[in-house]
Motif scaffolding. Structure first.
Motif: not given
Length: 298
Positions: A227-228, A230-231, A252-253, A283-285, A290
């Protein structure tokens, strides 16, 4: 336009759209003594070989050990097209002789290759000082220079950000709350919970020196994916106004089964005692990764 030139025009768009697009150049004088220049070919993959001067079609031919597949070799002006049909038998090394209009004879070896690695375009230069070779070298140097300029600009921007952060109290508070021991003394009470099947968040809010901060403990419950963050967005639930925030995360990850901490800091709004707020960890995925928590007090 000749039929050969027309065939090249029709095939070139297909060549330029190929993915990936292996494009390279050969400098004949720089090859080791006795070594032929190699061109990687594959059945049903067109390869365009470009020269700096006109070719002599009569002196350009394949030297096969069996029936010569002349039907997939086309010469037009300074271009040579190699397009072996799907049914073509490709010898381990197929000699190719190319004669320029001034009588210069060049030798190549056509080497079978997987389609993804076959040459799509090859530019042939006799010497490194020819106009075409110099142009290619200049383009390469220019591209490297632009890449270095971009990297320098990124480094300068990062340096300026670090300089600004050094005297930014919001950043200092965020970094302080990332520390386990500091958080243990500064953050009190029960957390609010948010998340999904794959990710869980526990959030605590605290006010410090005119700032409101949220410490969010994120647990990645997915078995395989990391999990990363993103914003992170913080909004007024009533007005949907987006509040400026400083965000720091460690790490961050977050790997599968792991946990991490995200801290957001904002100036405490004047309406904080009567309004509710929502935070969104993006999250970007995709949406399932999210985290959203609605209507909390700062």
């Amino acid at each position: 336009m000749s039929s050969a030139a027309l065939l090249l025009v029709l095939l070139l768009p297909r060549v330029t759209r190929a993915e990936p697009t292996p494009q390279r150049h050969l400098v004949i004088s720089e090859l080791p003594s006795g070594r032929e220049a190699e061109i990687r070919i594959a059945a049903d993959v067109p390869t365009v070989v470009r020269f700096e001067s006109e070719l002599d079609p009569a002196g350009t031919r394949l030297q096969a050990q069996g029936p010569s597949p002349f039907e997939w070799l086309v010469v037009s002006g300074r271009l040579l097209l190699l397009h072996p049909p799907t049914s073509t038998w490709l010898w381990p090394r197929l000699p190719l002789r190319v004669r320029l209009a001034d009588g210069t004879s060049l030798s190549f070896a056509l080497v079978p290759s997987p389609p993804a690695l076959a040459d799509v375009q090859v530019d042939v230069f006799l010497h490194p000082a020819t106009p075409g070779a110099l142009r290619v070298t200049l383009e390469k140097v220019s591209a490297e220079y632009e890449a270095l300029k971009l990297e320098h600009a990124r480094s300068q921007a990062e340096l300026e950000r670090y300089r600004d952060d050094e005297f930014n109290p919001d950043v200092s508070i965020a970094v302080l709350l990332l520390d386990d021991e500091a958080s243990r003394y500064l953050v009190r009470g029960s957390p609010v919970l948010a998340g999904s099947e794959d990710v869980l968040a526990q959030a605590w809010c605290v006010r410090l020196a005119g700032r409101s901060a949220c410490v969010i403990l994120v647990t990645n419950r997915h078995r395989k994916k990391s999990w990363t963050l993103k914003q992170l967005l913080l909004l007024n639930s009533r007005t949907q106004e987006l509040l400026p925030v400083v965000v720091r995360a460690r790490p961050s990850t977050i790997p599968p089964g792991g946990s991490g901490r995200v801290v957001l800091v904002t100036r405490t709004p004047s309406s904080a005692d009567k309004d509710l707020y929502s935070f969104h960890l993006v999250a970007p995925d995709g949406p399932e990764w999210q985290i959203r928590y609605l209507d909390m007090k700062l």
